[in-house]
Write a protein that holds these residues in place. Structure first.
Motif, PDB file in Angstrom:
ATOM      1  N   HIS A  67      61.223  20.932  25.204  1.00  0.00           N
ATOM      2  CA  HIS A  67      59.944  21.402  24.648  1.00  0.00           C
ATOM      3  C   HIS A  67      58.968  20.227  24.556  1.00  0.00           C
ATOM      4  CE1 HIS A  67      57.031  23.343  22.064  1.00  0.00           C
ATOM      5  NE2 HIS A  67      57.734  24.458  22.014  1.00  0.00           N
ATOM      6  N   PRO A  68      57.764  20.371  25.115  1.00  0.00           N
ATOM      7  CA  PRO A  68      56.837  19.229  25.105  1.00  0.00           C
ATOM      8  C   PRO A  68      56.346  18.840  23.709  1.00  0.00           C
ATOM      9  CG  PRO A  68      55.765  21.186  26.001  1.00  0.00           C
ATOM     10  CD  PRO A  68      57.209  21.529  25.830  1.00  0.00           C
ATOM     11  N   ALA A  69      56.496  19.732  22.737  1.00  0.00           N
ATOM     12  CA  ALA A  69      56.098  19.390  21.364  1.00  0.00           C
ATOM     13  C   ALA A  69      57.341  19.148  20.488  1.00  0.00           C
ATOM     14  CB  ALA A  69      55.227  20.488  20.772  1.00  0.00           C
ATOM     15  N   ARG A  70      58.416  18.680  21.142  1.00  0.00           N
ATOM     16  CA  ARG A  70      59.644  18.366  20.386  1.00  0.00           C
ATOM     17  C   ARG A  70      59.341  17.330  19.299  1.00  0.00           C
ATOM     18  NH1 ARG A  70      64.138  14.610  21.563  1.00  0.00           N
ATOM     19  NH2 ARG A  70      62.864  13.912  23.293  1.00  0.00           N
ATOM     20  N   GLN A  72      57.804  18.163  16.635  1.00  0.00           N
ATOM     21  CA  GLN A  72      56.717  18.739  15.861  1.00  0.00           C
ATOM     22  C   GLN A  72      57.149  20.142  15.420  1.00  0.00           C
ATOM     23  OE1 GLN A  72      52.992  18.717  17.992  1.00  0.00           O
ATOM     24  NE2 GLN A  72      53.220  16.604  18.672  1.00  0.00           N
ATOM     25  N   ASN A  73      56.213  20.852  14.823  1.00  0.00           N
ATOM     26  CA  ASN A  73      56.482  22.239  14.433  1.00  0.00           C
ATOM     27  C   ASN A  73      55.839  23.207  15.411  1.00  0.00           C
ATOM     28  OD1 ASN A  73      57.927  21.840  11.920  1.00  0.00           O
ATOM     29  ND2 ASN A  73      56.002  21.073  11.095  1.00  0.00           N
ATOM     30  N   GLY A  74      56.309  24.454  15.386  1.00  0.00           N
ATOM     31  CA  GLY A  74      55.696  25.556  16.124  1.00  0.00           C
ATOM     32  C   GLY A  74      55.739  26.790  15.249  1.00  0.00           C
ATOM     33  N   ARG A 129      47.928  26.959  11.928  1.00  0.00           N
ATOM     34  CA  ARG A 129      47.684  25.618  12.470  1.00  0.00           C
ATOM     35  C   ARG A 129      48.854  25.118  13.321  1.00  0.00           C
ATOM     36  NH1 ARG A 129      49.590  21.075  10.197  1.00  0.00           N
ATOM     37  NH2 ARG A 129      47.658  19.885  10.220  1.00  0.00           N
ATOM     38  N   PHE A 130      49.981  25.809  13.239  1.00  0.00           N
ATOM     39  CA  PHE A 130      51.159  25.361  13.989  1.00  0.00           C
ATOM     40  C   PHE A 130      51.346  26.078  15.322  1.00  0.00           C
ATOM     41  CE2 PHE A 130      52.149  24.127   9.605  1.00  0.00           C
ATOM     42  CZ  PHE A 130      52.284  22.768   9.827  1.00  0.00           C
ATOM     43  N   VAL A 131      50.383  26.890  15.717  1.00  0.00           N
ATOM     44  CA  VAL A 131      50.475  27.541  17.027  1.00  0.00           C
ATOM     45  C   VAL A 131      50.281  26.494  18.120  1.00  0.00           C
ATOM     46  CG1 VAL A 131      49.396  29.199  18.590  1.00  0.00           C
ATOM     47  CG2 VAL A 131      49.690  29.783  16.181  1.00  0.00           C
ATOM     48  N   ASN A 132      51.226  26.447  19.033  1.00  0.00           N
ATOM     49  CA  ASN A 132      51.161  25.511  20.151  1.00  0.00           C
ATOM     50  C   ASN A 132      50.548  26.157  21.378  1.00  0.00           C
ATOM     51  OD1 ASN A 132      52.311  23.135  19.008  1.00  0.00           O
ATOM     52  ND2 ASN A 132      54.321  24.110  19.072  1.00  0.00           N
ATOM     53  N   ASP A 133      50.168  25.327  22.330  1.00  0.00           N
ATOM     54  CA  ASP A 133      49.672  25.777  23.630  1.00  0.00           C
ATOM     55  C   ASP A 133      50.890  26.084  24.511  1.00  0.00           C
ATOM     56  OD1 ASP A 133      47.031  25.400  25.609  1.00  0.00           O
ATOM     57  OD2 ASP A 133      48.934  24.932  26.607  1.00  0.00           O
ATOM     58  N   TYR A 134      50.729  27.060  25.413  1.00  0.00           N
ATOM     59  CA  TYR A 134      51.867  27.518  26.218  1.00  0.00           C
ATOM     60  C   TYR A 134      52.298  26.526  27.291  1.00  0.00           C
ATOM     61  CZ  TYR A 134      48.786  28.382  30.181  1.00  0.00           C
ATOM     62  OH  TYR A 134      47.924  28.204  31.232  1.00  0.00           O
ATOM     63  N   ARG A 135      51.442  25.560  27.647  1.00  0.00           N
ATOM     64  CA  ARG A 135      51.706  24.699  28.807  1.00  0.00           C
ATOM     65  C   ARG A 135      52.986  23.881  28.632  1.00  0.00           C
ATOM     66  NH1 ARG A 135      46.375  25.572  28.285  1.00  0.00           N
ATOM     67  NH2 ARG A 135      45.104  25.792  30.166  1.00  0.00           N
ATOM     68  N   GLY A 136      53.825  23.965  29.637  1.00  0.00           N
ATOM     69  CA  GLY A 136      55.101  23.253  29.584  1.00  0.00           C
ATOM     70  C   GLY A 136      56.183  24.007  28.836  1.00  0.00           C
ATOM     71  N   ALA A 176      50.747  14.372  31.700  1.00  0.00           N
ATOM     72  CA  ALA A 176      52.160  14.689  31.574  1.00  0.00           C
ATOM     73  C   ALA A 176      52.482  16.120  31.985  1.00  0.00           C
ATOM     74  CB  ALA A 176      52.610  14.461  30.136  1.00  0.00           C
ATOM     75  N   LEU A 177      51.465  16.955  32.106  1.00  0.00           N
ATOM     76  CA  LEU A 177      51.710  18.361  32.389  1.00  0.00           C
ATOM     77  C   LEU A 177      51.095  18.742  33.729  1.00  0.00           C
ATOM     78  CD1 LEU A 177      51.030  19.683  28.820  1.00  0.00           C
ATOM     79  CD2 LEU A 177      53.222  19.707  30.006  1.00  0.00           C
ATOM     80  N   PRO A 178      51.785  19.558  34.529  1.00  0.00           N
ATOM     81  CA  PRO A 178      51.394  19.774  35.903  1.00  0.00           C
ATOM     82  C   PRO A 178      50.273  20.778  36.156  1.00  0.00           C
ATOM     83  CG  PRO A 178      53.427  20.923  35.424  1.00  0.00           C
ATOM     84  CD  PRO A 178      53.044  20.168  34.182  1.00  0.00           C
TER      85      PRO A 178
END
Ligand code: SAM
Length: 181
Positions: A67-70, A72-74, A129-136, A176-178
């Protein structure tokens, strides 16, 4: 339970203020504030709007190595969420400042007088505030900041798109993301 007495959710960081209704920074002009609080009614509303708690999602610390936000929280679904469901309101500090350095600032609208109104959850907010972006993480978002786009299964992480501009302004992550333009 009143909006002011609602307890903060599990895993809420101690350095962030948990709020149940938007707070207005002094940079927000009176007419803009009145519009936001009471629609077209210019008379200030005495009772702040309160937002119901959510029973659909919970904050989870991310440990998965891929997970790219490892670290952190989601925000994750605790039950199946049907398409077009309202999941949660994004609550924070409403302001008319340049907060380009905040990773928690959403642009709301531009007023007739040219004020750029944003809502920043960097120092105060709710679970949204903890919603992440889907990329990766997934091939596409399963939610938008307005309404749920697809069904969300129990246990799924809630993922939106922050937009390409958000990522372009943060070149380190973009590299870092394609799948960015
Ligand atoms: C609004 S916060 C999201 C919540 C954050 N994960 C937290 O625990 O506070 C935005 C930050 O989350 C991280 N993030 C969100 N989506 C990401 C993704 N797809 N890839 C990498 N980092 C991400 C970035 O550090 C970004 O600055």
């Amino acid at each position: 339970m009143s909006s002011s007495s609602r307890r903060q959710p599990p895993l809420w960081p101690s350095h962030i203020q948990y709020i149940n209704a938007p707070r207005y920074h002094p940079s927000v002009p009176g007419p803009v504030r009145s519009f936001l609080i009471s629609g077209t009614n210019p008379a200030p509303q005495k009772t702040p709007i309160s937002f119901p708690p959510t029973y659909l999602v919970r904050i989870r610390y991310i440990t998965e190595p891929s997970h790219p936000a490892r670290g952190q929280n989601g925000l994750f679904a605790v039950r199946k969420i049907l398409p077009r469901s309202h999941i949660i309101d994004y609550i924070g500090e409403v302001h008319c400042q340049d907060r380009a350095g905040s990773d928690y600032d959403l642009s709301l609208f531009r007023s007739e007088d040219g004020d750029n109104v944003g809502i920043d959850a960097s120092v105060m907010g709710n679970e949204a505030r903890f919603v992440n972006d889907y990329r990766g993480i997934r091939s596409k978002p399963n939610a938008v900041f307005v309404e749920s786009r697809t069904s969300v299964q129990k246990g799924d992480e809630i993922l939106v798109s922050y937009g390409k501009n958000w990522w372009r302004s943060r070149t380190a992550q973009t590299n870092a993301l394609p799948d960015f333009a």
